[in-house]
Design an enzyme around this catalytic site. Structure first.
Site, short mmCIF file in Angstrom:
data_model
loop_
_atom_site.label_atom_id
_atom_site.label_comp_id
_atom_site.label_asym_id
_atom_site.label_seq_id
_atom_site.Cartn_x
_atom_site.Cartn_y
_atom_site.Cartn_z
N ASP A 24 0.88 -1.17 -0.07
CA ASP A 24 0.09 -0.04 -0.05
C ASP A 24 0.59 1.14 -0.06
OD1 ASP A 24 -1.82 -1.93 0.27
OD2 ASP A 24 -2.56 -1.14 2.12
N GLU A 72 -4.74 -0.86 -1.22
CA GLU A 72 -5.94 -0.87 -0.49
C GLU A 72 -6.86 -0.37 -1.36
OE1 GLU A 72 -6.11 -0.05 3.59
OE2 GLU A 72 -7.92 0.00 3.73
N LYS A 129 -6.75 -4.85 -2.70
CA LYS A 129 -7.29 -5.55 -1.58
C LYS A 129 -8.24 -4.83 -0.74
CE LYS A 129 -3.40 -4.42 1.61
NZ LYS A 129 -4.23 -3.44 2.23
N LYS A 132 -7.46 -4.90 4.99
CA LYS A 132 -6.30 -4.54 5.63
C LYS A 132 -5.25 -5.68 5.19
CE LYS A 132 -8.08 -0.96 7.13
NZ LYS A 132 -7.90 0.39 6.48
N VAL A 157 3.41 0.43 4.32
CA VAL A 157 2.69 1.14 5.04
C VAL A 157 1.14 0.51 5.53
CG1 VAL A 157 4.06 3.29 4.80
CG2 VAL A 157 1.80 2.86 3.59
N CYS A 162 -1.97 -2.41 7.76
CA CYS A 162 -1.92 -3.33 6.84
C CYS A 162 -0.71 -4.36 6.42
CB CYS A 162 -2.02 -2.45 5.21
SG CYS A 162 -3.73 -1.94 5.21
N1 TIU Z 1 -2.62 0.39 4.45
C1 TIU Z 1 -2.92 0.59 5.47
O1 TIU Z 1 -2.22 0.36 6.55
N2 TIU Z 1 -4.40 1.01 5.71
C2 TIU Z 1 -4.64 1.59 6.76
O2 TIU Z 1 -5.70 2.22 6.70
N3 TIU Z 1 -3.49 2.12 7.73
C3 TIU Z 1 -3.66 3.06 8.67
O3 TIU Z 1 -2.77 3.20 9.61
N4 TIU Z 1 -5.01 3.77 8.87
#
Ligand code: TIU
Length: 226
Positions: A24, A72, A129, A132, A157, A162
């Site tokens: 992501d 995501e 996806k 998460k 991240v 995720c």
């Molecule tokens: N990719 C991912 O971690 N999605 C999130 O929503 N992360 C947050 O930390 N919000």
């Protein structure tokens, strides 16, 4: 086999059975006006790892090893997005609403794209996806099985959301997982640290953690010994 100095003990990988999973690294999480920003987060923290993630991807590309990217992302009609997910966090802008980079977390919108500096190239796998984790409703498990992948190296991240969810999903499916600690980041420094400690605790209950330099050195060393 390549042995990488890692916590809690060395991580062994067979390059033919290993894939890099970059989770992501999308504008929606890393730039202002995206989904992460709408949840009230300081997105600037995440941008700092881009050069390290790029170097990690470059290592896999140079070696000819498999690279997988995740996003995501939801369908434009939101049919794959539970209403609870849309409501969660009482965001200033909700999933599917239009922001500065298009509709938040919607596939194909400018903000949903992977950062240009880290964009997938021909031959790499990129998956959307809705959750998460990288396994939920993506079909990736069949792809990994078909390619004989048994080891997954993680970056991206956010560490505790995720990335950790994907590592836990992978761990439960029998994959040997290594997180590159300087190629992942969280909006919260203490959450990143906590997630890493949880992963390596109890003898590596979820997997292993190492810095990119350790992986690079191990790859170079394996060539000298070959
Ligand atoms: N990719 C991912 O971690 N999605 C999130 O929503 N992360 C947050 O930390 N919000």
């Amino acid at each position: 086999m390549i042995s990488v100095p890692a916590r809690p003990y060395p991580y062994s990988l067979d390059p033919a059975r290993t894939a890099l999973v970059v989770i992501d690294m999308q504008r929606d999480f890393i730039e202002k006006g995206g989904f992460g920003d709408s949840l009230g987060n300081d997105v600037a923290r995440l941008e700092a790892i881009v050069p390290t993630v790029a170097a990690l991807i470059d290592l896999f590309r140079r070696e000819g090893w498999l690279v997988i990217h995740t996003r995501e992302a939801h369908k434009p009609d939101l049919s794959d997005c539970p209403p609870a997910k849309i409501r969660r966090g009482n965001p200033s802008l909700k999933i599917g609403e239009a922001g500065a980079m298009g509709r938040l977390l919607i596939s194909g919108e400018p903000g949903n794209a992977i950062l240009p500096a880290l964009a997938p190239i021909a031959g790499e796998i990129a998956i959307d996806k809705p959750g998460k984790g990288m396994f939920y409703a993506t079909g990736i498990e069949a792809v990994l099985e078909e390619r004989g992948i048994t080891h997954l190296v993680f970056a991206g991240v956010t560490t505790e959301v995720c990335v950790q969810t994907s590592m836990r999903e992978a761990n439960d499916r029998g994959y040997e997982c290594l997180l590159i600690e300087d190629a992942t980041e969280s909006y919260f420094a203490n959450f990143k640290q906590g997630a890493i400690e949880m992963i390596v605790a109890q003898g590596g209950i979820v997997g292993w953690v190492a810095p990119l330099a350790a992986l690079k050195t191990a790859v170079a060393q394996a060539k000298v010994e070959a």
